[in-house]
Design a protein around this motif. Structure first.
Motif, PDB file in Angstrom:
ATOM      1  N   GLU A 311      29.922  -4.246  45.862  1.00  0.00           N
ATOM      2  CA  GLU A 311      29.408  -3.579  44.660  1.00  0.00           C
ATOM      3  C   GLU A 311      28.622  -4.567  43.793  1.00  0.00           C
ATOM      4  OE1 GLU A 311      29.703  -0.435  44.025  1.00  0.00           O
ATOM      5  OE2 GLU A 311      31.081   0.078  45.641  1.00  0.00           O
ATOM      6  N   GLU A 312      27.645  -4.069  43.099  1.00  0.00           N
ATOM      7  CA  GLU A 312      26.875  -4.915  42.185  1.00  0.00           C
ATOM      8  C   GLU A 312      27.429  -4.823  40.763  1.00  0.00           C
ATOM      9  OE1 GLU A 312      24.491  -6.977  42.927  1.00  0.00           O
ATOM     10  OE2 GLU A 312      24.180  -6.399  45.011  1.00  0.00           O
ATOM     11  N   VAL A 313      28.046  -3.666  40.470  1.00  0.00           N
ATOM     12  CA  VAL A 313      28.588  -3.491  39.112  1.00  0.00           C
ATOM     13  C   VAL A 313      30.064  -3.115  39.200  1.00  0.00           C
ATOM     14  CG1 VAL A 313      26.422  -2.785  38.016  1.00  0.00           C
ATOM     15  CG2 VAL A 313      27.854  -1.067  39.124  1.00  0.00           C
ATOM     16  N   PHE A 314      30.765  -3.334  38.081  1.00  0.00           N
ATOM     17  CA  PHE A 314      32.181  -2.999  38.061  1.00  0.00           C
ATOM     18  C   PHE A 314      32.344  -1.478  38.065  1.00  0.00           C
ATOM     19  CE2 PHE A 314      32.145  -7.252  36.352  1.00  0.00           C
ATOM     20  CZ  PHE A 314      33.264  -7.821  36.941  1.00  0.00           C
ATOM     21  N   PRO A 315      33.350  -0.968  38.773  1.00  0.00           N
ATOM     22  CA  PRO A 315      33.580   0.482  38.720  1.00  0.00           C
ATOM     23  C   PRO A 315      34.002   0.907  37.312  1.00  0.00           C
ATOM     24  CG  PRO A 315      35.293  -0.636  40.029  1.00  0.00           C
ATOM     25  CD  PRO A 315      34.284  -1.667  39.665  1.00  0.00           C
ATOM     26  N   SER A 316      33.681   2.143  36.964  1.00  0.00           N
ATOM     27  CA  SER A 316      33.978   2.624  35.609  1.00  0.00           C
ATOM     28  C   SER A 316      35.488   2.833  35.430  1.00  0.00           C
ATOM     29  CB  SER A 316      33.270   3.961  35.380  1.00  0.00           C
ATOM     30  OG  SER A 316      33.860   4.927  36.238  1.00  0.00           O
ATOM     31  N   GLU A 317      35.891   3.025  34.162  1.00  0.00           N
ATOM     32  CA  GLU A 317      37.309   3.311  33.885  1.00  0.00           C
ATOM     33  C   GLU A 317      37.770   4.522  34.702  1.00  0.00           C
ATOM     34  OE1 GLU A 317      38.338   4.032  29.676  1.00  0.00           O
ATOM     35  OE2 GLU A 317      39.679   5.600  30.408  1.00  0.00           O
ATOM     36  N   GLU A 318      36.932   5.564  34.715  1.00  0.00           N
ATOM     37  CA  GLU A 318      37.300   6.805  35.390  1.00  0.00           C
ATOM     38  C   GLU A 318      37.477   6.578  36.903  1.00  0.00           C
ATOM     39  OE1 GLU A 318      38.004   9.446  33.690  1.00  0.00           O
ATOM     40  OE2 GLU A 318      38.355  10.730  35.448  1.00  0.00           O
ATOM     41  N   GLU A 319      36.501   5.863  37.489  1.00  0.00           N
ATOM     42  CA  GLU A 319      36.598   5.604  38.941  1.00  0.00           C
ATOM     43  C   GLU A 319      37.864   4.811  39.263  1.00  0.00           C
ATOM     44  OE1 GLU A 319      31.936   5.165  40.341  1.00  0.00           O
ATOM     45  OE2 GLU A 319      32.837   3.605  39.121  1.00  0.00           O
ATOM     46  N   TYR A 321      40.584   4.602  37.435  1.00  0.00           N
ATOM     47  CA  TYR A 321      41.780   5.400  37.140  1.00  0.00           C
ATOM     48  C   TYR A 321      42.175   6.261  38.347  1.00  0.00           C
ATOM     49  CZ  TYR A 321      44.155   9.662  35.792  1.00  0.00           C
ATOM     50  OH  TYR A 321      44.996  10.732  35.793  1.00  0.00           O
ATOM     51  N   LYS A 322      41.169   6.896  38.946  1.00  0.00           N
ATOM     52  CA  LYS A 322      41.476   7.806  40.062  1.00  0.00           C
ATOM     53  C   LYS A 322      42.165   7.042  41.197  1.00  0.00           C
ATOM     54  CE  LYS A 322      38.002  11.312  39.266  1.00  0.00           C
ATOM     55  NZ  LYS A 322      36.541  11.386  39.254  1.00  0.00           N
ATOM     56  N   ILE A 323      41.654   5.833  41.467  1.00  0.00           N
ATOM     57  CA  ILE A 323      42.241   5.047  42.563  1.00  0.00           C
ATOM     58  C   ILE A 323      43.652   4.570  42.187  1.00  0.00           C
ATOM     59  CG2 ILE A 323      41.978   2.928  43.921  1.00  0.00           C
ATOM     60  CD1 ILE A 323      38.891   3.386  43.454  1.00  0.00           C
ATOM     61  N   TYR A 324      43.803   4.035  40.966  1.00  0.00           N
ATOM     62  CA  TYR A 324      45.121   3.529  40.556  1.00  0.00           C
ATOM     63  C   TYR A 324      46.143   4.676  40.513  1.00  0.00           C
ATOM     64  CZ  TYR A 324      42.202  -0.393  39.009  1.00  0.00           C
ATOM     65  OH  TYR A 324      41.301  -1.414  38.967  1.00  0.00           O
ATOM     66  N   TYR A 325      45.661   5.837  40.112  1.00  0.00           N
ATOM     67  CA  TYR A 325      46.563   6.984  40.048  1.00  0.00           C
ATOM     68  C   TYR A 325      47.075   7.334  41.449  1.00  0.00           C
ATOM     69  CZ  TYR A 325      48.420  11.604  39.258  1.00  0.00           C
ATOM     70  OH  TYR A 325      49.267  12.687  39.203  1.00  0.00           O
ATOM     71  N   ARG A 326      46.126   7.368  42.410  1.00  0.00           N
ATOM     72  CA  ARG A 326      46.521   7.700  43.788  1.00  0.00           C
ATOM     73  C   ARG A 326      47.531   6.675  44.313  1.00  0.00           C
ATOM     74  NH1 ARG A 326      40.984   9.142  44.652  1.00  0.00           N
ATOM     75  NH2 ARG A 326      40.517   7.153  45.667  1.00  0.00           N
ATOM     76  N   ILE A 327      47.303   5.415  43.957  1.00  0.00           N
ATOM     77  CA  ILE A 327      48.198   4.359  44.436  1.00  0.00           C
ATOM     78  C   ILE A 327      49.595   4.522  43.827  1.00  0.00           C
ATOM     79  CG2 ILE A 327      48.589   1.853  44.188  1.00  0.00           C
ATOM     80  CD1 ILE A 327      45.633   1.584  44.984  1.00  0.00           C
ATOM     81  N   ALA A 328      49.636   4.727  42.515  1.00  0.00           N
ATOM     82  CA  ALA A 328      50.932   4.881  41.839  1.00  0.00           C
ATOM     83  C   ALA A 328      51.657   6.116  42.370  1.00  0.00           C
ATOM     84  CB  ALA A 328      50.713   4.986  40.333  1.00  0.00           C
ATOM     85  N   GLU A 329      50.889   7.171  42.560  1.00  0.00           N
ATOM     86  CA  GLU A 329      51.460   8.440  43.024  1.00  0.00           C
ATOM     87  C   GLU A 329      52.045   8.285  44.438  1.00  0.00           C
ATOM     88  OE1 GLU A 329      51.622  10.889  41.047  1.00  0.00           O
ATOM     89  OE2 GLU A 329      52.223  12.509  42.403  1.00  0.00           O
ATOM     90  N   ALA A 381      42.276   2.012  32.548  1.00  0.00           N
ATOM     91  CA  ALA A 381      42.449   2.738  33.811  1.00  0.00           C
ATOM     92  C   ALA A 381      43.875   2.566  34.335  1.00  0.00           C
ATOM     93  CB  ALA A 381      41.437   2.237  34.842  1.00  0.00           C
ATOM     94  N   ILE A 382      44.398   1.339  34.246  1.00  0.00           N
ATOM     95  CA  ILE A 382      45.773   1.106  34.736  1.00  0.00           C
ATOM     96  C   ILE A 382      46.776   1.852  33.853  1.00  0.00           C
ATOM     97  CG2 ILE A 382      47.534  -0.628  35.283  1.00  0.00           C
ATOM     98  CD1 ILE A 382      45.297  -2.676  35.724  1.00  0.00           C
TER      99      ILE A 382
END
Ligand code: PEP
Ligand code: MG
Length: 584
Positions: A311-319, A321-329, A381-382
């Motif tokens: 990636e060239e830029v950091f992923p957004s808070e929303e992006e 969040y979705k990944i961290y949520y899936r991981i926690a879930e 996000a976390i």
């Protein structure tokens, strides 16, 4: 001597993906184009343009195929490098220039492709930034592909029978394409255990050893070879005794792995009732199912840098969040410890600053504190993913207490932001610090007072304590997990950390080394977070020992003077207690 009279030869590389393979070599030599410069006649120009266009189209088709295959087999995250290669093939600026020069200079396409792409390549290779150099490898791979297609040479992707692929260097795309055959193992001369190819081999569950110097000069197709992906040993032309030894080791692992399945749902508890939290390290979402199957007690380290790969830029808070949520879930109600971006050092992401000593430079929490908006996005996000109270935050590369205090201020700010947005999160989310720099180790009591837990990162701690670059295979024998200084240091960190009632865990590679388990428990660690593969084996060891005995082992080891003495003592202990665990 093997059956055809060649002398058995042993080489030591770096273990990159576990497993043992015994079989014939396929020596892969990548097509090396020899470029001639030709001037073309004006009436040939259109034909030459056509030839280049066809080659580009064929190359795109090949990379698209690799990308599809990677996405199906490994998921999106692991496939990003191929997306980047496809983007290179669609780089308008680069190819417009080549077509322009073709018309003006009337030179053949091979020459112009090489000339233009080499310019880019030289610039990228001169960079001090690891990420840019990695992209340069991709560029070279794309250039070779275009040149091969211009020469109408076929792509080597089929091999006969089951083979061990031996080569100088293996591009991730080639490793993937080969995996469609019966690949028994990969062996390369260069590359580190964290290279793309090594990551792919682990994801594909194919044993691999990298950094096996000279192997492609010594080995020929059809030679017999043994690859031990557990410890990095390569044996060429093995004699009958060696082959028998490794067949036995392979079988032992196989049987041993079968005995581990019933442990899956049992706790990592010693015979005298001392409980250890045995969690897993995760880099990719694709590993989540596997860690559950392995019976891990949650995630002890999620390396979020993997989101930045390519990636060239950091992923957004929303992006995020979705990944961290899936991981926690996916591990709920067990915990997931999410580490904030540990960029710099040898890790990803392009930076404009060139550093002479990146491992001593702008890395981990230092970068994040200098980029508060990026840090806040990640913290929010976390936090958002923590609403079910099973998420904790871990900070990498902390060297002083101020970094922790500043992070805590930002964390409060992130919480305020979310309160204002009326978004739920865990108000008492736990914060931990990685102890991976000697300064953090020595002040573990102060750091422990500031946070809820400490997690020892031996990969970096050992590199900084013993002055040994963790990625440099020339000094890899000096990277000693069992150096007496390392063991004494661990003891101090654990003692000091625990003074403040903090729990102390370990998420570096050492935590997953079965030879270290009894010692680490005896030193007083509360948690071990290990590579997913190692979970069942480590659990078995923990469940077969007494805590009192582990304490005694640690006390004895603390008095020893050399790595050799410690290793031989631990090996004897393991052989006596666990004759079925194949430790060499
Ligand atoms: C470590 O340094 O031990 C660690 C776990 O972090 P990383 O390997 O990601 O640097
Ligand atoms: Mg580290």
């Amino acid at each position: 001597m093997d059956r055809i009279g060649k002398k058995e030869t042993r080489l030591k590389g770096i273990a990159a993906s576990p497993g043992i393979a015994i079989g014939p070599v396929y020596l892969f030599r990548k097509h090396e184009p020899t470029i001639q410069t030709r001037t073309i006649e004006p009436e040939e120009i259109e034909k030459e343009i056509n030839r280049l266009q066809n080659s580009l189209a064929r190359s795109k088709k090949e990379v698209t195929k690799v990308l599809d295959f990677a996405e199906n087999k490994l998921g999106r995250d692991q496939s990003k490098i191929f997306e980047a290669q496809l983007l290179l093939l669609e780089d308008m600026v680069l190819f417009e220039e080549i077509f322009k020069r073709l018309r003006n200079e009337r030179k053949n396409a091979e020459y112009l492709v090489q000339d233009e792409m080499e310019k880019y390549h030289r610039l990228m290779m001169a960079s001090h930034d690891q990420y840019t150099r990695e992209r340069a490898e991709d560029l070279l791979d794309v250039e070779n592909r275009i040149l091969r297609n211009l020469e109408e040479q076929k792509l080597v992707s089929r091999i006969d029978g089951s083979r061990v692929i031996v080569t100088h260097n293996l591009a991730a795309a080639d490793a993937l394409i080969f995996s469609r055959n019966e690949v028994m193992a990969y062996v390369t001369e260069i590359g580190g255990a964290t290279s793309h190819m090594a990551l792919l081999a682990r994801a594909l569950k194919i044993p691999a050893v990298v950094g096996a110097h000279q192997i492609s000069l010594l080995a020929s197709t059809d030679d017999n070879i043994i690859v031990d992906g557990y410890d990095g040993t390569i044996v060429l032309y093995p004699g009958p005794d060696t082959t028998e030894h490794y067949e036995k080791k392979k079988e032992q692992y196989h049987i041993f792995e079968e005995t581990l399945a019933p442990l899956r749902d049992l706790p990592a508890e010693t015979l005298d009732g001392h409980c250890i939290k045995l969690a897993a390290n995760v880099e990719l979402e694709e590993e989540l199912e596997f860690i559950k199957m392995q019976g891990a007690d949650g995630i002890g380290l999620y390396r979020t840098e993997s989101l930045l790969l390519g990636e060239e830029v950091f992923p957004s808070e929303e992006e995020q969040y979705k990944i961290y949520y899936r991981i926690a879930e996916s591990v709920y109600p067990k915990d997931a410890i999410i580490r904030t971006f540990d960029i710099g050092g040898d890790k990803f992401m392009s930076q404009s600053i060139k550093e002479h000593n990146p491992f001593l430079g702008w890395r981990g929490v230092r970068v994040m504190l200098d980029k508060p908006q990026v840090f806040l996005d990640q913290l929010r996000a976390i936090l958002r993913a923590s609403s079910k109270k099973n998420v904790a935050i871990l900070l990498p590369m902390v060297t002083n207490i101020k970094e922790v205090q500043l992070t805590k201020q930002l964390l409060e700010q992130a919480k305020d932001d979310l309160r204002a947005r009326k978004i739920a999160f865990d108000e008492r989310i736990k914060l931990g610090v990685m102890v991976e720099v000697p300064a953090a180790a020595i002040t573990a009591d102060h750091l422990g007072h500031e946070v809820d837990f400490l997690s020892i990162g031996t990969n970096d701690l050992i590199q900084y304590l013993l002055a040994v670059d963790r990625g440099n295979d020339i000094v890899s024998d000096l990277f000693q997990e069992f150096h007496p200084a390392v063991i004494r240091f661990l003891r101090r960190i654990i003692e000091r950390g625990k003074q403040k009632r903090t729990w102390v865990g370990m998420c570096g590679q050492m935590a997953g080394n079965p030879l270290a388990t009894i010692l680490l428990i005896g030193l007083g660690l509360d948690e071990l977070s290990v590579v997913p593969n190692a979970v069942p084996e480590i659990k078995k060891i923990i469940r077969s020992i007494h805590y009192t005995e582990a304490i005694h082992v640690a006390e004895r080891v603390l008095m020893m003077q050399s790595e050799d003495e410690i290793i031989s003592y631990l090996k004897n202990l393991m052989k006596r207690k666990f004759p079925d665990i194949p430790i060499e």
